[in-house]
Design an enzyme around this catalytic site. Structure first.
Site, mmCIF file in Angstrom:
data_model
loop_
_atom_site.group_PDB
_atom_site.id
_atom_site.type_symbol
_atom_site.label_atom_id
_atom_site.label_comp_id
_atom_site.label_asym_id
_atom_site.label_seq_id
_atom_site.Cartn_x
_atom_site.Cartn_y
_atom_site.Cartn_z
ATOM 1 C CB CYS A 5 39.143 94.033 -27.498
ATOM 2 S SG CYS A 5 40.206 95.264 -28.252
ATOM 3 C CB CYS A 6 39.519 94.754 -22.170
ATOM 4 S SG CYS A 6 38.644 96.300 -22.510
ATOM 5 C CB CYS A 12 36.459 101.983 -25.924
ATOM 6 S SG CYS A 12 36.649 100.569 -27.018
ATOM 7 C CB CYS A 63 39.165 97.132 -19.117
ATOM 8 S SG CYS A 63 40.309 97.978 -18.044
HETATM 9 S S1 SF4 Z 1 39.088 99.838 -24.340
HETATM 10 FE FE1 SF4 Z 1 38.279 99.190 -26.346
HETATM 11 S S2 SF4 Z 1 40.033 99.211 -27.808
HETATM 12 FE FE2 SF4 Z 1 40.817 99.368 -25.688
HETATM 13 S S3 SF4 Z 1 41.366 97.312 -25.147
HETATM 14 FE FE3 SF4 Z 1 39.268 97.615 -24.365
HETATM 15 S S4 SF4 Z 1 37.861 97.046 -26.032
HETATM 16 FE FE4 SF4 Z 1 39.939 97.172 -26.903
#
Ligand code: SF4
Length: 229
Positions: free
Chosen positions: A108-109, A194, A220
């Site tokens: 996701c990141c 998050c 991330c």
């Molecule tokens: S912080 Fe959470 S919602 Fe944002 S990009 Fe990363 S995993 Fe996805």
């Protein structure tokens, strides 16, 4: 403190002198970032600002983004993830996939942050961040100007010597607009699902991806000096 501010101004000016229009400031509108925005604005330092809208940001982050857009003459460009990549990811794993496994959180990141950042930095020869040495042991060796291996460009860290106290002293004494979540015990702010508030005595990064294991890396992948939880 005055010396630290002067150091920061000089390093930002050096970035412009060295790279002209090819240097950008990546801002998530956190406390360090608003200090840098204020310095750019007040000292008329022409560094282009980029920011990422992951699509999952807290309303408070949008609010402070909008305040800066109206308050300053800074050139702020917001980058979004690729819609088809988000759609494919959500189709495969669901909209809240990050809670299922570390790998899915990293995916996701990657889709919502890293790939848009790569796009934002494409063509840039250097970028500016609000990283501080004090933030973690893993950042103790960071340099004011370093090679960013991940993006293949120079990286300027003009707040390298600032403490958290310096950052807040600057914000308060200069009346700098900041993210309202900082007043609700969110020292570090990322995407809404998050990030949580921290309790007294918790590490400032404890509110990021808090459900992951103790030894997970609370980062991330945007920076090469990740922080261990
Ligand atoms: S912080 Fe959470 S919602 Fe944002 S990009 Fe990363 S995993 Fe996805």
């Amino acid at each position: 403190m005055t010396n630290k501010i002067e150091y920061t101004i000089n390093l930002l000016k050096q970035a412009v002198a060295d790279y002209g229009h090819d240097v950008v400031l990546a801002s998530s509108f956190g406390a360090e970032d608003v200090v840098l925005l204020d310095i750019l604005h007040k000292h008329n330092i022409g560094i282009h600002v980029i920011s990422l809208d992951t699509g999952r940001l807290p309303q408070e982050t949008y609010d402070v983004m909008q305040i800066w857009r109206k308050k300053s003459s800074l050139n702020i460009d917001i980058y979004f993830p690729d819609a088809s990549e988000v759609e494919a990811m959500v189709k495969q794993d669901g909209v809240n996939l990050f809670y299922d496994a570390v790998e899915k959180r990293k995916l996701c990141c990657q889709v919502r942050k890293i790939l848009p950042l790569k796009r934002a930095l494409s063509g840039a020869k250097a970028w500016v961040t609000g990283l501080r040495q004090e933030q973690a042991d893993s950042r103790s060796n960071m340099q004011a100007v370093e090679d960013d291996q991940a993006f293949g460009i120079k990286k300027f860290n003009p707040l390298i010597m600032w403490t958290a106290q310096d950052v807040w002293d600057y914000i308060k004494s200069n009346d700098v607009p900041y993210n309202a979540l900082h007043d609700k015990f969110y020292p570090s702010i990322g995407c809404a699902p998050c990030t949580r508030a921290i309790s007294v005595g918790e590490d400032p990064r404890a509110g990021r991806w808090w459900w992951e294991q103790e030894d997970a890396v609370a980062e991330c992948g945007l920076h090469a000096s990740p922080i261990k939880k």
